[in-house]
Design an enzyme around this catalytic site. Structure first.
Site, short mmCIF file in Angstrom:
data_model
loop_
_atom_site.label_atom_id
_atom_site.label_comp_id
_atom_site.label_asym_id
_atom_site.label_seq_id
_atom_site.Cartn_x
_atom_site.Cartn_y
_atom_site.Cartn_z
N ARG A 80 -89.13 32.32 151.65
CA ARG A 80 -88.23 31.25 151.95
C ARG A 80 -86.91 31.65 151.26
O ARG A 80 -86.90 32.05 150.12
CB ARG A 80 -88.76 29.84 151.04
CG ARG A 80 -87.86 28.68 151.01
CD ARG A 80 -88.49 27.53 150.41
NE ARG A 80 -87.43 26.71 150.38
CZ ARG A 80 -87.05 25.94 149.13
NH1 ARG A 80 -87.95 25.91 148.13
NH2 ARG A 80 -86.33 24.91 148.98
N HIS A 125 -79.11 24.29 149.44
CA HIS A 125 -80.10 24.75 147.96
C HIS A 125 -78.96 24.52 147.07
O HIS A 125 -78.34 25.53 146.36
CB HIS A 125 -80.62 25.79 148.05
CG HIS A 125 -81.70 26.05 147.11
ND1 HIS A 125 -83.17 26.10 147.36
CD2 HIS A 125 -81.80 25.82 145.83
CE1 HIS A 125 -83.74 26.36 146.35
NE2 HIS A 125 -83.01 26.18 145.31
N GLU A 170 -84.59 19.65 146.81
CA GLU A 170 -84.59 18.67 145.75
C GLU A 170 -83.48 17.82 145.61
O GLU A 170 -82.59 17.66 144.60
CB GLU A 170 -84.65 19.61 144.48
CG GLU A 170 -85.93 20.49 144.46
CD GLU A 170 -86.00 20.98 143.12
OE1 GLU A 170 -85.20 21.20 142.31
OE2 GLU A 170 -87.17 21.68 142.66
N ASN A 309 -91.88 20.84 145.49
CA ASN A 309 -91.46 21.67 144.64
C ASN A 309 -92.24 21.17 143.42
O ASN A 309 -91.74 20.24 142.88
CB ASN A 309 -89.98 21.71 144.39
CG ASN A 309 -89.46 22.52 145.66
OD1 ASN A 309 -89.97 23.06 146.46
ND2 ASN A 309 -88.06 22.81 145.32
N TYR A 311 -93.35 22.03 139.18
CA TYR A 311 -93.25 22.77 138.11
C TYR A 311 -94.16 22.17 136.94
O TYR A 311 -94.73 23.25 136.05
CB TYR A 311 -91.84 22.98 137.96
CG TYR A 311 -91.05 24.02 138.80
CD1 TYR A 311 -91.16 25.27 138.26
CD2 TYR A 311 -90.48 23.54 139.99
CE1 TYR A 311 -90.49 26.29 139.54
CE2 TYR A 311 -89.78 24.46 140.73
CZ TYR A 311 -89.71 25.82 140.25
OH TYR A 311 -89.04 26.61 141.29
N GLU A 376 -92.02 25.57 146.18
CA GLU A 376 -91.69 26.17 144.94
C GLU A 376 -92.86 26.01 143.86
O GLU A 376 -93.24 24.63 143.95
CB GLU A 376 -90.23 25.75 144.60
CG GLU A 376 -89.34 26.36 144.98
CD GLU A 376 -87.93 26.11 144.51
OE1 GLU A 376 -87.95 25.67 143.21
OE2 GLU A 376 -87.01 25.75 145.27
C1 NOJ Z 1 -86.08 24.37 141.41
C2 NOJ Z 1 -84.89 24.79 142.06
O1 NOJ Z 1 -84.93 24.69 143.68
C3 NOJ Z 1 -84.61 26.32 142.03
O2 NOJ Z 1 -83.36 26.54 142.54
C4 NOJ Z 1 -84.59 26.58 140.36
O3 NOJ Z 1 -84.22 27.72 140.39
C5 NOJ Z 1 -86.15 26.43 140.02
N1 NOJ Z 1 -86.35 24.89 140.14
C6 NOJ Z 1 -86.36 26.69 138.55
O4 NOJ Z 1 -85.73 25.76 137.85
#
Ligand code: NOJ
Length: 475
Positions: A80, A125, A170, A309, A311, A376
């Site tokens: 990607r 992005h 995002e 995405n 995290y 992500e």
């Molecule tokens: C999501 C974002 O899309 C990406 O650009 C970023 O580096 C990562 N989070 C980590 O923070």
């Protein structure tokens, strides 16, 4: 990664890694590229850790062949990447095309395909052309049509080979950090106002681009288009915080997912909460959270897959007493980190892989029967570099174990997983201080040498194991 049940992953599972143009490409003013808002933001100084910039970053613009070797070394089936809008359209519009920029992405796409790697392309992005910001950026209504033209330009030029598209990355994070808090480009701090206008125009832009693809390109190109939504997994801090947790989810994932997957409009209670507070604060009804016009293409149904995405997770605490004019005031809730979750590198990233499984199930139950790609997910390092990054390797093992369970036990249709990131890169306002790569990049040398981390080696071994088990048995 021995604890993972590899048989849980379907044969055609997409094993990927992700990057974004501004974070890796460099070549910020080479061969006719126009400036983006991140060039301006970084060059202003005082905005980014150590005044780092993406001027050179990993220099992928000139070192693309090195990135390709990294992709091949991992054995990825998918990669990607994002297109730098101002590299191909320097002022953001199709009035001025930069052939060198188009040539660069043609080279990248062709070499991926020749190597058996499927590209997934993100159109935006975070790096809006500065010329468009000068006309109001995401707060200007015209941007939706301009984005549609840019998207159509990309579909037309690259869509014969690219079949997986992400329009926007995002929108929640970009609207919040760029227009509410001002800590990301374009650095606007306008609490409780611009955030909703920017978010609204992002959704309008996405919907127009999806409809353009659907009408003009899908019949001949047969690809799929979505938008990548950020979400953490939210749980109440105490039993008293259950309603606050619902509001927190509405203002994060549902804000963008509900218009696209459920109703064509924002969640009802989000709308009524903002409208009531607007009246209390002296704004007229509907002035802060805009309405979708019936004369424009609806956002409803404009995603061919769900791009997530993920995290981190949050415990949510009630803040309904907050009377200030701000997004958090409207949300009446705040997300905090559970002290039992380890923090990796950056302060906001608490490791809780179980959160991903729970979130995947929530998405399946709440939103969609369309397939889900985890576009992500990653773990960062800060401080002295550890090439033997056993913690990150363990993180990927734990996370992929949860993804496997989501597929085999919860029946979630997960089609692919993209690790963030292929390379250490420019981590926005944290500059090069935070490293998310499967490959280490030596930013202190002009060669920007890429070296495989232990986590990258283990990820590659997992992909190879899956591939060997998925091969038809010879008789
Ligand atoms: C999501 C974002 O899309 C990406 O650009 C970023 O580096 C990562 N989070 C980590 O923070």
């Amino acid at each position: 990664m021995s604890a993972i049940d590899i048989t849980a992953f379907p044969k055609d599972f997409a094993w990927g890694a992700a990057t974004a143009a501004y974070q890796i490409e460099g070549g910020w003013n080479m061969d006719g590229r126009g400036p983006s808002i991140w060039d301006t933001f970084c060059h202003e100084g005082g905005r980014v850790f150590g005044d780092n910039t993406g001027d050179v970053a990993c220099n992928s613009y000139q070192l693309w062949e090195e990135d390709l070797k990294c992709i091949q070394q991992l054995g990825l089936s998918h990669y990607r990447l994002s297109v730098s809008w101002s590299r191909i359209l320097p002022n953001g519009t199709t009035n001025h095309i930069n052939p060198k920029g188009v040539e660069y992405y043609n080279k990248v796409i062709d070499s991926l395909i020749a190597s058996g790697v499927t590209p997934m392309i993100t159109l935006w992005h975070m790096d809006l052309p500065q010329a468009l910001q000068d006309c109001g950026g995401w707060c200007s209504a015209e941007i939706a049509d301009i984005f549609e033209s840019y998207a159509s330009f990309c579909f037309k030029n690259f869509g014969d080979r690219v079949k997986l598209w992400i329009t926007l990355n995002e929108p929640y994070v970009c609207a919040m950090l760029g227009y509410e808090d001002g800590i990301f480009a374009p650095g606007i701090k306008d609490p409780g106002l611009s955030v909703y206008v920017a978010g609204h125009n992002m959704l309008r832009a996405h919907a127009k681009a999806w409809h353009a693809y659907n009408t003009h390109f899908r019949p001949s190109q047969g690809g799929q288009v979505s938008l990548a939504l950020y979400s953490d997994r939210a749980e109440p801090l105490t039993a008293k915080d259950a309603a606050a947790t619902e509001r927190y989810k509405e203002f994060t994932l549902d804000w963008f997912a509900c218009p696209v997957f459920c109703t064509g409009d924002y969640p009802e209670s989000m709308r009524s909460r903002i409208e009531n507070r607007s009246l209390e604060l002296g704004y007229k009804q509907g002035s802060r959270l805009p309405h979708f016009s019936k004369d424009e293409p609806s956002p409803l149904g404009t995603a061919d897959f769900f791009a997530l995405n993920y995290y981190t997770s949050r415990k949510v605490k009630d803040l309904s007493e907050n009377t200030e004019l701000s997004f958090v005031g409207d949300q009446g809730a705040e997300g905090v980190i559970d002290p039992s979750w380890p923090i990796c590198g950056v302060h906001w990233l608490a490791v809780y892989p179980e959160g991903l499984r729970k979130l995947l199930k929530y998405i399946k139950d709440t939103y969609t029967s369309v397939p889900i790609y985890i576009t992500e997910n990653g773990f960062s390092q800060m401080g002295p570099v550890q090439i033997e990054d056993v913690d990150r390797s363990q993180f990927y093992e734990d996370t992929l174990q949860q993804v496997g369970k989501a597929i085999s036990q919860d029946g979630v249709n997960v089609k692919g997983y993209f690790a963030w990131s292929l390379l250490d890169n420019f981590e926005w306002n944290d500059g090069f201080n935070v490293r998310f790569g499967l490959f280490h990049v030596d930013f202190s040398s002009s060669e920007l040498k890429r070296t495989l981390y232990r986590s990258g080696r283990d990820y590659a071994a997992l992909i190879a194991k899956h591939r060997s088990q998925s091969k038809p048995k010879s008789i």
